[in-house]
Design an enzyme around this catalytic site. Structure first.
Site, mmCIF file in Angstrom:
data_model
loop_
_atom_site.group_PDB
_atom_site.id
_atom_site.type_symbol
_atom_site.label_atom_id
_atom_site.label_comp_id
_atom_site.label_asym_id
_atom_site.label_seq_id
_atom_site.Cartn_x
_atom_site.Cartn_y
_atom_site.Cartn_z
ATOM 1 N N ASP A 237 0.917 -1.113 -0.155
ATOM 2 C CA ASP A 237 0.082 -0.020 0.022
ATOM 3 C C ASP A 237 0.762 1.418 0.049
ATOM 4 O O ASP A 237 2.019 1.342 0.478
ATOM 5 C CB ASP A 237 -0.899 0.011 1.254
ATOM 6 C CG ASP A 237 -1.902 -1.171 1.089
ATOM 7 O OD1 ASP A 237 -2.359 -1.622 0.067
ATOM 8 O OD2 ASP A 237 -2.331 -1.523 2.279
ATOM 9 N N LYS A 238 0.232 2.136 -0.536
ATOM 10 C CA LYS A 238 0.942 3.602 -0.550
ATOM 11 C C LYS A 238 1.546 3.984 0.762
ATOM 12 O O LYS A 238 2.622 4.364 0.962
ATOM 13 C CB LYS A 238 -0.198 4.798 -1.047
ATOM 14 C CG LYS A 238 0.462 6.074 -0.825
ATOM 15 C CD LYS A 238 -0.938 7.085 -1.310
ATOM 16 C CE LYS A 238 -0.269 8.526 -0.910
ATOM 17 N NZ LYS A 238 -0.931 9.001 0.396
#
Length: 302
Positions: A136-137
């Site tokens: 994830d970011k």
């Protein structure tokens, strides 16, 4: 071409809303455009967005090819942990998106890799060249990318066969009652909020997380997590499911949490077999400075 058969629990649902729930990446705007363009049929017939599905309906989606986006290399600094002619392993910082997506058409890991490597596998197309798996970011840590199609195929097979090793460190809310555990709970799109994933038995996939308790503090625990599967937001969803959400997680955790930009989750260890030499590779990246600061503060106050 994707197809689904409507289950009893889904009957009388609007078809646009149902496809959004069934399709992991499509927005309602996308789905409505597909329906208007005739890319969606029910029992062989084109329908409107407000059509209410019935049990046994056969839905087919002939998803149009995505519009081409020109991705230009960008000179973004990378922390390269390992690199050869087949594979590159990078320690991704928190805040960096892995590949272009709506709202993130520049500044991604892919843009940086294209500048750094010049050669990446083409299996995932122009949007995700070289990308074998994602984090994830707002999760930091190790991610591997393939430089050619042979390497990509071999690494993807290892992920599918569950022969890679992916360990994470996380700070979670609450004090865990077990020193070791396994969370075996299927994950699918949240029926109430399509921006989130959830533990559900509806249109879901098996998801298994193993964890080991490393330390406990007054209101938090520090854990090592090992992924057996790699579902979207798996660790974030699973720890929220057992009522120990990851600290700093704006999507699945409480608002009152630790002072960190994004979730306190770090992909610490990555192991795989080299796609050409067949040598077992193992890499470790220490938790980033902001997460280490939190750990030090929790230890001092405990």
């Amino acid at each position: 071409m994707e197809s689904w058969v409507v289950e009893e629990t889904q009957k009388n649902e609007r078809i646009d809303k149902l496809i959004v729930a069934l399709h992991e990446q499509a927005s309602r705007t996308h789905v409505q455009k597909w329906i208007n363009d005739g890319a969606v049929t029910v029992n062989g017939h084109v329908v409107k967005s407000n059509y209410k599905v019935q049990q046994g309906d056969q839905i087919e989606l002939d998803e149009p090819a995505p519009e081409e986006i020109e991705i230009k290399p960008e000179n973004i600094p990378l922390t390269v942990v390992y690199e050869d002619s087949d594979v590159i392993v990078v320690n991704k910082p928190r805040g960096m998106v892995v590949h272009p997506a709506p709202g993130h058409y520049t500044g991604t890991l892919v843009h940086a890799l294209l500048f750094h490597c010049k050669d990446l596998s083409g299996i995932n197309g122009e949007i995700r060249p070289g990308i074998v798996h994602r984090i994830d970011k707002d999760t930091s840590g190790l991610i591997m990318a393939a430089k050619n199609d042979h390497a990509h195929e071999q690494l993807s097979k290892q992920l599918k066969d569950k022969t890679t090793g992916r360990q994470y460190k996380a700070i979670v809310h609450g004090v865990l009652s077990h020193t070791k555990g396994t969370i075996d709970a299927p994950i699918g799109r949240d029926q109430k909020d399509r921006q989130k994933m959830a533990v559900t038995h509806m249109n879901s996939k098996a998801a298994v997380t193993h964890f080991t308790l490393e330390e406990t503090f007054n209101e938090y625990s520090y854990v090592t997590c090992e992924l057996e599967t790699g579902r979207t937001h798996q660790l974030r969803v699973h720890f929220n499911y057992i009522e120990h959400p990851i600290a700093g997680d704006p999507k699945y955790g409480p608002k009152r949490t630790l002072d960190i930009s994004g979730q306190a989750l770090h992909a610490e260890t990555l192991t795989f077999v080299h796609p050409r030499s067949e040598e077992k590779m193992a890499f470790t990246a220490p938790v980033p400075a902001d997460m280490q600061r939190l750990l030090d503060e929790l230890r001092d106050s405990h």
